[in-house]
Design a protein around this motif. Sequence first.
Motif, mmCIF file in Angstrom:
data_model
loop_
_atom_site.group_PDB
_atom_site.id
_atom_site.type_symbol
_atom_site.label_atom_id
_atom_site.label_comp_id
_atom_site.label_asym_id
_atom_site.label_seq_id
_atom_site.Cartn_x
_atom_site.Cartn_y
_atom_site.Cartn_z
ATOM 1 N N LEU A 125 0.721 -1.079 0.007
ATOM 2 C CA LEU A 125 0.014 0.094 0.008
ATOM 3 C C LEU A 125 0.830 1.233 -0.016
ATOM 4 O O LEU A 125 0.779 2.162 -0.886
ATOM 5 C CB LEU A 125 -0.854 0.077 1.353
ATOM 6 C CG LEU A 125 -1.963 1.208 1.366
ATOM 7 C CD1 LEU A 125 -2.752 1.463 0.192
ATOM 8 C CD2 LEU A 125 -2.572 1.122 2.481
ATOM 9 N N TRP A 126 1.830 1.496 0.937
ATOM 10 C CA TRP A 126 2.571 2.421 1.023
ATOM 11 C C TRP A 126 3.569 2.545 -0.193
ATOM 12 O O TRP A 126 3.932 3.466 -0.556
ATOM 13 C CB TRP A 126 3.337 2.496 2.256
ATOM 14 C CG TRP A 126 4.080 3.694 2.422
ATOM 15 C CD1 TRP A 126 5.669 3.817 2.706
ATOM 16 C CD2 TRP A 126 3.781 5.150 2.468
ATOM 17 N NE1 TRP A 126 6.026 5.070 2.569
ATOM 18 C CE2 TRP A 126 5.078 6.034 2.707
ATOM 19 C CE3 TRP A 126 2.436 5.917 2.316
ATOM 20 C CZ2 TRP A 126 5.005 7.501 2.736
ATOM 21 C CZ3 TRP A 126 2.465 7.248 2.452
ATOM 22 C CH2 TRP A 126 3.508 7.934 2.607
ATOM 23 N N THR A 127 3.946 1.535 -0.680
ATOM 24 C CA THR A 127 4.773 1.245 -1.822
ATOM 25 C C THR A 127 4.100 1.703 -3.091
ATOM 26 O O THR A 127 4.671 2.551 -3.797
ATOM 27 C CB THR A 127 5.034 -0.331 -1.910
ATOM 28 O OG1 THR A 127 5.970 -0.804 -0.921
ATOM 29 C CG2 THR A 127 6.156 -0.444 -3.348
ATOM 30 N N ALA A 128 3.144 1.392 -3.301
ATOM 31 C CA ALA A 128 2.281 1.993 -4.463
ATOM 32 C C ALA A 128 2.099 3.662 -4.135
ATOM 33 O O ALA A 128 2.033 4.341 -5.220
ATOM 34 C CB ALA A 128 0.679 1.426 -4.437
ATOM 35 N N VAL A 129 1.790 3.898 -3.010
ATOM 36 C CA VAL A 129 1.465 5.496 -2.889
ATOM 37 C C VAL A 129 2.741 6.174 -3.248
ATOM 38 O O VAL A 129 3.018 7.144 -3.980
ATOM 39 C CB VAL A 129 1.057 5.718 -1.409
ATOM 40 C CG1 VAL A 129 1.194 7.407 -0.980
ATOM 41 C CG2 VAL A 129 -0.216 5.272 -1.195
ATOM 42 N N VAL A 130 4.120 5.620 -2.648
ATOM 43 C CA VAL A 130 5.281 6.347 -3.011
ATOM 44 C C VAL A 130 5.578 6.155 -4.527
ATOM 45 O O VAL A 130 6.126 7.134 -4.845
ATOM 46 C CB VAL A 130 6.605 5.614 -2.154
ATOM 47 C CG1 VAL A 130 7.769 5.854 -2.593
ATOM 48 C CG2 VAL A 130 6.190 5.951 -0.645
ATOM 49 N N VAL A 131 5.295 4.971 -5.335
ATOM 50 C CA VAL A 131 5.706 4.974 -6.745
ATOM 51 C C VAL A 131 4.852 5.830 -7.422
ATOM 52 O O VAL A 131 5.488 6.643 -8.349
ATOM 53 C CB VAL A 131 5.369 3.510 -7.195
ATOM 54 C CG1 VAL A 131 5.384 3.266 -8.508
ATOM 55 C CG2 VAL A 131 6.584 2.498 -6.433
ATOM 56 N N VAL A 132 3.511 5.977 -7.213
ATOM 57 C CA VAL A 132 2.789 7.059 -7.991
ATOM 58 C C VAL A 132 3.292 8.550 -7.463
ATOM 59 O O VAL A 132 3.379 9.361 -8.478
ATOM 60 C CB VAL A 132 1.296 6.803 -7.304
ATOM 61 C CG1 VAL A 132 0.392 7.960 -7.752
ATOM 62 C CG2 VAL A 132 0.706 5.805 -7.902
ATOM 63 N N VAL A 135 -7.110 5.146 1.920
ATOM 64 C CA VAL A 135 -7.400 3.744 1.767
ATOM 65 C C VAL A 135 -7.473 2.970 3.094
ATOM 66 O O VAL A 135 -8.491 2.030 3.190
ATOM 67 C CB VAL A 135 -6.191 3.220 1.137
ATOM 68 C CG1 VAL A 135 -6.337 1.673 0.866
ATOM 69 C CG2 VAL A 135 -6.168 3.691 -0.329
ATOM 70 N N PHE A 136 -6.759 3.302 4.238
ATOM 71 C CA PHE A 136 -7.052 2.873 5.461
ATOM 72 C C PHE A 136 -8.682 2.895 5.859
ATOM 73 O O PHE A 136 -8.953 1.804 6.489
ATOM 74 C CB PHE A 136 -6.167 3.267 6.429
ATOM 75 C CG PHE A 136 -5.020 2.670 6.763
ATOM 76 C CD1 PHE A 136 -4.547 2.011 8.229
ATOM 77 C CD2 PHE A 136 -4.111 2.137 5.803
ATOM 78 C CE1 PHE A 136 -3.521 1.389 8.312
ATOM 79 C CE2 PHE A 136 -2.883 1.628 5.910
ATOM 80 C CZ PHE A 136 -2.745 1.011 7.261
#
Length: 179
Positions: free
Chosen positions: A81-88, A126-127
Amino acid sequence: MSGLGRAGRWFHRLAFVLIALVLVLLRLLPLGGEAGEWPGPDLLLCVTLAWTLRRPDAMRVWLIAGVFLIEDLLLMRPPGLWTAVVVVGTEFLRSRMRFARESNFLSEWLGVALLVLGMTLAYRFVFTLAFLPQVGLGYAMIGTGATILCYPAVVLATAWAFGLHKPATGEIDAYGRRM
């Protein structure tokens, strides 16, 4: 210098992974942290954003995704989840590179601050949608503010230690592509 070159890019990638490893391990260590203390900054996020703005050719999506996925797993957050947010967020910065290279540091800092705030709110959203327990909004905003305030120190440290700077207008990488 027209670009980093293959060895320079791999040096910066290896340095980023080592810095990320140290920062994640420091977060795992039981170094104080009394209940009720203020949250500290997310230094790994600061380093990632600073390096993405300064050396986009060295900071690839697979590298950022791998580092943050490992951080998610080690810190027992929802994996990805945090990975996706950081990648975006980093890809948003990369898409705005033309404007970022011509801006001064204050406008860069403001842009990064708004991005970090948006990333934090998206993560919390998202949480909320998944009905997962989360810390209070005020506590999360204090951590976000600490991250934003820490960004200039991280930029200064990376410029001093690794010589990272924003690509100049018209600068090309080792393959002849504009950065």
